[in-house]
Design a protein around this motif. Structure first.
Motif, PDB file in Angstrom:
ATOM      1  N   HIS A  13     -34.807  -2.477   4.162  1.00  0.00           N
ATOM      2  CA  HIS A  13     -34.405  -3.399   3.275  1.00  0.00           C
ATOM      3  C   HIS A  13     -35.901  -3.714   2.202  1.00  0.00           C
ATOM      4  O   HIS A  13     -35.885  -3.648   1.167  1.00  0.00           O
ATOM      5  CB  HIS A  13     -33.925  -4.694   3.634  1.00  0.00           C
ATOM      6  CG  HIS A  13     -33.787  -5.624   2.551  1.00  0.00           C
ATOM      7  ND1 HIS A  13     -32.515  -5.636   1.317  1.00  0.00           N
ATOM      8  CD2 HIS A  13     -34.331  -6.829   2.007  1.00  0.00           C
ATOM      9  CE1 HIS A  13     -32.706  -6.794   0.742  1.00  0.00           C
ATOM     10  NE2 HIS A  13     -33.723  -7.399   1.206  1.00  0.00           N
ATOM     11  N   TYR A  14     -36.781  -4.313   3.103  1.00  0.00           N
ATOM     12  CA  TYR A  14     -37.899  -4.695   2.316  1.00  0.00           C
ATOM     13  C   TYR A  14     -38.841  -3.631   1.730  1.00  0.00           C
ATOM     14  O   TYR A  14     -39.468  -3.664   0.701  1.00  0.00           O
ATOM     15  CB  TYR A  14     -38.880  -5.451   3.165  1.00  0.00           C
ATOM     16  CG  TYR A  14     -38.027  -7.003   3.258  1.00  0.00           C
ATOM     17  CD1 TYR A  14     -38.055  -7.774   2.034  1.00  0.00           C
ATOM     18  CD2 TYR A  14     -37.521  -7.435   4.342  1.00  0.00           C
ATOM     19  CE1 TYR A  14     -37.357  -9.243   2.076  1.00  0.00           C
ATOM     20  CE2 TYR A  14     -36.622  -8.629   4.228  1.00  0.00           C
ATOM     21  CZ  TYR A  14     -36.632  -9.395   3.240  1.00  0.00           C
ATOM     22  OH  TYR A  14     -35.892 -10.516   3.056  1.00  0.00           O
ATOM     23  N   TYR A  24     -37.599  -8.950  -7.826  1.00  0.00           N
ATOM     24  CA  TYR A  24     -38.345 -10.234  -7.434  1.00  0.00           C
ATOM     25  C   TYR A  24     -38.247 -11.226  -8.515  1.00  0.00           C
ATOM     26  O   TYR A  24     -38.415 -12.622  -8.251  1.00  0.00           O
ATOM     27  CB  TYR A  24     -39.588  -9.885  -6.869  1.00  0.00           C
ATOM     28  CG  TYR A  24     -40.890 -10.173  -7.769  1.00  0.00           C
ATOM     29  CD1 TYR A  24     -41.476 -11.155  -8.122  1.00  0.00           C
ATOM     30  CD2 TYR A  24     -41.186  -8.858  -8.198  1.00  0.00           C
ATOM     31  CE1 TYR A  24     -42.721 -11.317  -8.935  1.00  0.00           C
ATOM     32  CE2 TYR A  24     -42.309  -8.838  -9.005  1.00  0.00           C
ATOM     33  CZ  TYR A  24     -42.903 -10.202  -9.406  1.00  0.00           C
ATOM     34  OH  TYR A  24     -44.045  -9.840 -10.403  1.00  0.00           O
TER      35      TYR A  24
END
Length: 195
Positions: free
Chosen positions: A170-171, A190
């Protein structure tokens, strides 16, 4: 309909795929060959003549899928090392590397380029991102942790896996996605505000 066929491909096509994928030196020969077969199958089943033509996403169509995949792989390897060292969250390269390298294996099937523009394919209206890729990986005999993580990794998936591998993917994926978006003039995740 899955929208793909499993195809080993000729030696030149296999070599072309092997030549651009990061991380293959970290897995067994058997896993390496399965990863290459998956990418050869996706390429052969797509409408794209070359690997370089494959777009990363409809939100960054000029960004190459091959660059995104390698960025996710490198970031995921780095995150895996940190998670192990800092928090004791170990992963097996035979599982983690295929997840990273194959997470977007269905993207060549979900997009087409027509007249220079990238649009969603017919398959994209039938199955969500991750599902055709997971189906292919299941057919190729990848472990269930690889199949399940690929199936549920998309940000709009109804749920996400709870494994260390799913978390790391995911990251790594969002990190590389934000790079693709910023590189093409888009707004990174973000900086987005969700209602």
């Amino acid at each position: 309909m899955a929208g793909f066929t499993i195809e080993r491909g000729d030696p030149a096509r296999r070599q072309r795929v092997a030549g651009w994928l990061d991380g293959l030196d970290s897995v067994s020969a058997e896993t390496r060959e399965a990863i290459i077969t998956a990418w050869v199958s996706a390429w052969a089943s797509s409408s794209f003549e070359t690997l370089e033509e494959m777009p990363y996403s409809l939100i960054a169509p000029s960004y190459r899928l091959m660059d995104h995949v390698n960025e996710v792989t490198r970031a995921g390897i780095d995150l895996s090392r940190r998670a192990a060292r800092d928090w004791g969250r170990e992963t097996d390269a035979e599982v983690m590397i295929p997840i990273l390298v194959l997470h977007d294996i269905d993207k060549p099937l979900l997009m087409v380029r027509e007249g220079g523009a990238v649009r969603a394919s017919t398959l994209a209206a039938e199955l969500p991102h991750g599902v055709p890729g997971a189906m292919m990986l299941r057919d190729l005999g990848f472990p269930s942790k690889v199949v399940n993580t690929v199936a549920t990794h998309a940000t709009n998936a109804p749920f996400h896996g709870s494994t260390t591998e799913a978390w790391l993917l995911h990251y790594a994926d969002l990190f590389a996605t934000d790079h693709a978006l910023m590189s093409t003039g888009g707004k990174p995740f973000y900086q987005r505000h969700w209602a």
